[in-house]
Design a protein around this motif. Structure first.
Motif, short mmCIF file in Angstrom:
data_model
loop_
_atom_site.label_atom_id
_atom_site.label_comp_id
_atom_site.label_asym_id
_atom_site.label_seq_id
_atom_site.Cartn_x
_atom_site.Cartn_y
_atom_site.Cartn_z
N ILE A 120 41.38 56.26 40.70
CA ILE A 120 40.74 55.50 39.64
C ILE A 120 39.95 54.36 40.27
CG2 ILE A 120 42.48 56.08 37.91
CD1 ILE A 120 43.57 53.22 38.21
N TYR A 121 38.96 53.87 39.53
CA TYR A 121 38.05 52.85 40.03
C TYR A 121 38.04 51.71 39.02
CZ TYR A 121 37.03 56.93 42.74
OH TYR A 121 37.18 58.03 43.54
N GLU A 122 38.27 50.50 39.52
CA GLU A 122 38.52 49.37 38.63
C GLU A 122 37.63 48.17 38.96
OE1 GLU A 122 43.22 49.81 37.59
OE2 GLU A 122 42.74 49.25 39.65
N LEU A 123 37.29 47.43 37.91
CA LEU A 123 36.66 46.13 38.04
C LEU A 123 37.66 45.08 37.57
CD1 LEU A 123 33.07 46.72 36.56
CD2 LEU A 123 33.63 46.15 38.93
N THR A 124 37.82 44.02 38.34
CA THR A 124 38.70 42.93 37.96
C THR A 124 37.87 41.67 37.78
OG1 THR A 124 40.51 43.90 39.24
CG2 THR A 124 40.74 41.59 38.59
N SER A 125 38.01 41.04 36.61
CA SER A 125 37.23 39.85 36.29
C SER A 125 37.84 38.62 36.94
CB SER A 125 37.18 39.66 34.77
OG SER A 125 38.43 39.17 34.30
N PRO A 126 37.13 37.51 36.99
CA PRO A 126 37.70 36.28 37.54
C PRO A 126 38.96 35.83 36.80
CG PRO A 126 35.32 36.08 37.37
CD PRO A 126 35.70 37.36 36.66
N ALA A 127 39.10 36.23 35.53
CA ALA A 127 40.28 35.86 34.75
C ALA A 127 41.44 36.82 34.96
CB ALA A 127 39.92 35.82 33.26
#
Length: 241
Positions: free
Chosen positions: A166-173
């Motif tokens: 799986i491929y994920e984006l993590t926000s600054p929050a």
């Protein structure tokens, strides 16, 4: 950017993903969804969408049609589609051709209004109606940025099987968004082999992180009436965990 272009960009961001232990995106006090439909073996499967809308003063009624379950969006038929012919046929204010795209989950389960049997043919290519949405002009303009989540009304379960990547984006929050489809809209040469190092192509805002991992157990992303979805600068779509 013209108003029409901003509207079309906003719609691509807001509805690219309307077709089809748990992390819930819906309200905690809602009963668990009774999923009526399930489609398996989706990972890497190609699909396309046609969105057309009619303007009513400061609102737009948007219909979203999707090839999923009917065909694999044949390239010759997709390239032959024109916005002008669809606008004329449906007396539409505008048309968005959203694709080709490729699913990244293994299975989709759907319930509620997400399940229906309404079909249309666009250039001989059959598509199912996946959603009808009313968007105010203000909401369209506010939703026209990449890496900005949009609130989508749908009841679905996206299942990613153990052993798959799986491929994920993590926000600054610290919010995590899982890729649900990759797109060849911006980069026609993009393919699944590029995804582990996709950060080399992305223009990540400050504090955002792109990563990949192999699941050691199944992952379910349940949208119990509401999903939060965003797109990166390549028009790949992600749902919040």
């Amino acid at each position: 950017m013209s108003r029409n272009k901003m509207v079309m960009t906003a719609l691509k961001l807001a509805v690219a993903s309307l077709s089809f232990v748990c992390t819930f995106s819906g309200a905690a006090d809602q009963p668990a969804p009774d999923f009526k439909r399930s489609i398996s073996n989706l990972r890497g499967q190609r699909y396309c969408e046609v969105l057309y809308g009619k303007r009513h003063w400061l609102n737009l009624e948007v219909k979203v049609f999707n090839t999923q379950g009917l065909n694999l969006c044949p390239e010759d038929q997709w390239k032959a589609l024109s916005k002008e012919s669809i606008e004329k046929a449906y007396d539409a204010s505008f048309v968005v051709l959203n694709g080709p795209r490729y699913w990244m989950m293994d299975e989709i389960q759907a319930a509620g209004e997400t399940v229906n049997s309404v079909k249309e043919s666009f250039g001989g290519m059959e598509m199912n109606l996946r959603a009808t949405i009313d968007l105010s002009l203000l909401k369209q303009l506010m939703g026209s940025k990449h890496y900005t989540p949009n609130k989508i009304s749908r009841t679905t379960n996206f299942i990613y099987r153990a052993g798959g990547s799986i491929y994920e984006l993590t926000s600054p929050a610290g919010e995590v968004y899982v890729m649900q489809s990759y797109s060849q809209i911006v980069n026609p040469a993009l393919n699944i082999k590029d995804l582990p190092i996709l950060d080399k192509q992305l223009k990540l805002p400050a504090g955002w992180v792109y990563s990949s991992r192999v699941l050691d157990q199944d992952l379910s992303l349940v949208a119990n009436g509401v999903a939060y979805v965003l797109q990166d600068n390549l028009s790949n779509s992600y749902q919040r965990r």
